[in-house]
Design a protein around this motif. Structure first.
Motif, mmCIF file in Angstrom:
data_model
loop_
_atom_site.group_PDB
_atom_site.id
_atom_site.type_symbol
_atom_site.label_atom_id
_atom_site.label_comp_id
_atom_site.label_asym_id
_atom_site.label_seq_id
_atom_site.Cartn_x
_atom_site.Cartn_y
_atom_site.Cartn_z
ATOM 1 N N TYR A 23 -10.471 -0.215 -10.368
ATOM 2 C CA TYR A 23 -9.538 -0.521 -9.734
ATOM 3 C C TYR A 23 -7.984 -0.174 -10.287
ATOM 4 C CZ TYR A 23 -12.764 -3.018 -6.497
ATOM 5 O OH TYR A 23 -13.539 -3.166 -5.456
ATOM 6 N N LYS A 24 -8.075 0.022 -11.615
ATOM 7 C CA LYS A 24 -6.835 0.515 -12.293
ATOM 8 C C LYS A 24 -6.644 1.947 -11.656
ATOM 9 C CE LYS A 24 -6.657 -0.390 -16.694
ATOM 10 N NZ LYS A 24 -6.806 -0.158 -18.050
ATOM 11 N N LYS A 25 -7.530 2.780 -11.387
ATOM 12 C CA LYS A 25 -7.353 4.056 -10.758
ATOM 13 C C LYS A 25 -6.985 3.710 -9.440
ATOM 14 C CE LYS A 25 -9.786 8.198 -9.713
ATOM 15 N NZ LYS A 25 -11.083 9.142 -9.828
ATOM 16 N N ARG A 26 -7.809 3.075 -8.665
ATOM 17 C CA ARG A 26 -6.979 2.718 -7.350
ATOM 18 C C ARG A 26 -5.544 2.133 -7.392
ATOM 19 N NH1 ARG A 26 -9.977 0.299 -2.803
ATOM 20 N NH2 ARG A 26 -8.513 -0.387 -1.073
ATOM 21 N N LEU A 27 -5.284 1.379 -8.174
ATOM 22 C CA LEU A 27 -3.858 1.024 -8.460
ATOM 23 C C LEU A 27 -2.831 2.225 -8.760
ATOM 24 C CD1 LEU A 27 -2.268 -2.050 -10.205
ATOM 25 C CD2 LEU A 27 -1.300 0.292 -10.854
ATOM 26 N N LYS A 28 -3.315 3.247 -9.699
ATOM 27 C CA LYS A 28 -2.603 4.249 -9.802
ATOM 28 C C LYS A 28 -2.486 5.165 -8.645
ATOM 29 C CE LYS A 28 -2.393 8.311 -12.858
ATOM 30 N NZ LYS A 28 -3.268 8.912 -13.965
ATOM 31 N N ASN A 29 -3.482 5.269 -7.905
ATOM 32 C CA ASN A 29 -3.399 6.032 -6.554
ATOM 33 C C ASN A 29 -2.387 5.504 -5.651
ATOM 34 O OD1 ASN A 29 -5.150 7.969 -7.574
ATOM 35 N ND2 ASN A 29 -7.105 7.030 -6.664
ATOM 36 N N VAL A 30 -2.299 4.134 -5.629
ATOM 37 C CA VAL A 30 -1.496 3.559 -4.592
ATOM 38 C C VAL A 30 0.084 3.908 -5.038
ATOM 39 C CG1 VAL A 30 -0.478 1.327 -3.813
ATOM 40 C CG2 VAL A 30 -3.199 1.786 -3.738
ATOM 41 N N PHE A 31 0.215 3.544 -6.105
ATOM 42 C CA PHE A 31 1.643 3.898 -6.596
ATOM 43 C C PHE A 31 1.986 5.423 -6.458
ATOM 44 C CE2 PHE A 31 1.580 -0.107 -8.131
ATOM 45 C CZ PHE A 31 2.728 -0.728 -8.236
ATOM 46 N N LEU A 32 0.846 6.220 -6.700
ATOM 47 C CA LEU A 32 1.306 7.765 -6.579
ATOM 48 C C LEU A 32 1.555 7.936 -5.039
ATOM 49 C CD1 LEU A 32 -1.209 9.581 -8.794
ATOM 50 C CD2 LEU A 32 1.091 9.791 -8.894
ATOM 51 N N LYS A 33 0.769 7.581 -3.915
ATOM 52 C CA LYS A 33 0.957 7.594 -2.692
ATOM 53 C C LYS A 33 2.348 6.993 -1.991
ATOM 54 C CE LYS A 33 -2.859 7.558 0.038
ATOM 55 N NZ LYS A 33 -3.844 7.109 0.626
ATOM 56 N N SER A 34 2.637 5.822 -2.768
ATOM 57 C CA SER A 34 3.891 5.140 -2.302
ATOM 58 C C SER A 34 4.868 5.446 -3.076
ATOM 59 C CB SER A 34 3.463 3.655 -2.230
ATOM 60 O OG SER A 34 3.320 3.190 -3.554
ATOM 61 N N ASN A 35 5.002 6.385 -3.885
ATOM 62 C CA ASN A 35 6.063 6.773 -4.751
ATOM 63 C C ASN A 35 7.368 6.898 -3.835
ATOM 64 O OD1 ASN A 35 7.088 7.667 -7.184
ATOM 65 N ND2 ASN A 35 7.607 9.782 -6.415
ATOM 66 N N SER A 36 7.329 7.233 -2.673
ATOM 67 C CA SER A 36 8.610 7.654 -1.827
ATOM 68 C C SER A 36 8.929 6.251 -1.381
ATOM 69 C CB SER A 36 8.411 8.772 -0.923
ATOM 70 O OG SER A 36 8.013 9.935 -1.580
ATOM 71 N N ILE A 37 8.215 5.239 -1.382
ATOM 72 C CA ILE A 37 8.713 3.870 -0.639
ATOM 73 C C ILE A 37 9.543 3.201 -1.736
ATOM 74 C CG2 ILE A 37 7.922 1.871 0.074
ATOM 75 C CD1 ILE A 37 6.905 3.995 1.841
ATOM 76 N N ASN A 38 10.707 2.691 -1.087
ATOM 77 C CA ASN A 38 11.616 1.993 -1.718
ATOM 78 C C ASN A 38 11.847 0.513 -1.505
ATOM 79 O OD1 ASN A 38 13.936 1.266 -3.651
ATOM 80 N ND2 ASN A 38 15.273 1.810 -1.966
ATOM 81 N N ILE A 39 11.396 -0.358 -2.449
ATOM 82 C CA ILE A 39 11.284 -1.697 -1.993
ATOM 83 C C ILE A 39 12.731 -2.281 -2.321
ATOM 84 C CG2 ILE A 39 10.054 -3.765 -1.833
ATOM 85 C CD1 ILE A 39 7.478 -2.422 -2.212
ATOM 86 N N GLN A 40 13.369 -3.061 -1.620
ATOM 87 C CA GLN A 40 14.555 -3.751 -1.946
ATOM 88 C C GLN A 40 14.864 -5.114 -1.431
ATOM 89 O OE1 GLN A 40 17.206 -0.324 -0.862
ATOM 90 N NE2 GLN A 40 18.455 -1.702 0.662
ATOM 91 N N ILE A 41 15.381 -6.022 -2.071
ATOM 92 C CA ILE A 41 15.685 -7.449 -1.255
ATOM 93 C C ILE A 41 16.824 -7.245 -0.240
ATOM 94 C CG2 ILE A 41 17.685 -8.080 -3.011
ATOM 95 C CD1 ILE A 41 15.972 -10.729 -3.182
#
Length: 205
Positions: A23-41
């Protein structure tokens, strides 16, 4: 679905280190795939600016869910912010400056409530948008030192991938019409939630 926050987690990195290898690998993959996503309030002005887009994104989730929730007007967020004891935040998820999703949180009594979200399903899978939102919520929970995060009823297996577990809840319905009550009773007795696999992403102690 809810997730208890380990008091030893002082940062999102601590949560990450508590995950097993898979699941650590899964988390890493999620952040790699969502690298272009910018989350802001989003502030009140921005909620009004993106209101129609947010409503469409929420309706996407509502209509695709097997648990069909009641309609929700995103303008309600402006009213939530007026409640003094309720710390309410709305986050926009942007891809190339275009709103592709949003999530919302309420914090009260050391609990973080995460319910209403919106997603653009055309980019959801390719950018791991939904899972990125889940990790974003966990990070906020840790940073705000809450005791637990209360998630909604839907996507239970996805939420168990990040550490959420189910909690039994009850719904009581009273039908005044005795004939209708007699007809519906057998039907209501067989209504059961869809089966899913409970995951455990944490290292065994």
């Amino acid at each position: 679905m809810y997730m208890g926050i380990n008091p030893n987690w002082k940062s999102f990195e601590d949560y990450k280190e508590s995950l097993n290898k898979k699941y650590k690998k899964r988390l890493k993959n999620v952040f790699l795939k969502s690298n272009s996503i910018n989350i802001q309030i989003l502030n009140d002005k921005e909620i009004l600016e993106y209101e129609s887009q947010m409503q469409l994104l929420f309706n996407n989730v509502r209509e695709s869910s097997s648990f069909y929730s009641i309609p929700f007007n995103v303008k309600s967020y402006l009213e939530f912010r007026k409640i003094k004891h309720l710390n309410s935040n709305v986050y926009g998820c942007f891809l190339e400056k275009k709103l592709v999703g949003f999530c919302s949180e309420w914090t009260a009594d050391k609990k973080l409530y995460s319910y209403f979200i919106g997603l653009n399903y055309k980019i959801n899978q390719s950018n791991s948008l939904y899972e990125r939102i889940l990790y974003h919520t966990i990070e906020n929970g840790i940073n705000n030192q809450v005791r637990e995060i209360i998630f909604g009823r839907t996507a239970a297996e996805f939420k168990s991938n990040v550490g959420a577990v189910p909690k039994k809840s009850f719904i009581y319905i009273y039908i005044k019409n005795p004939i209708l009550r007699l007809i519906l009773r057998p039907m209501l007795s067989v209504v059961k939630p869809k089966k899913w696999i409970q995951r455990n992403p944490f290292k065994k102690i």
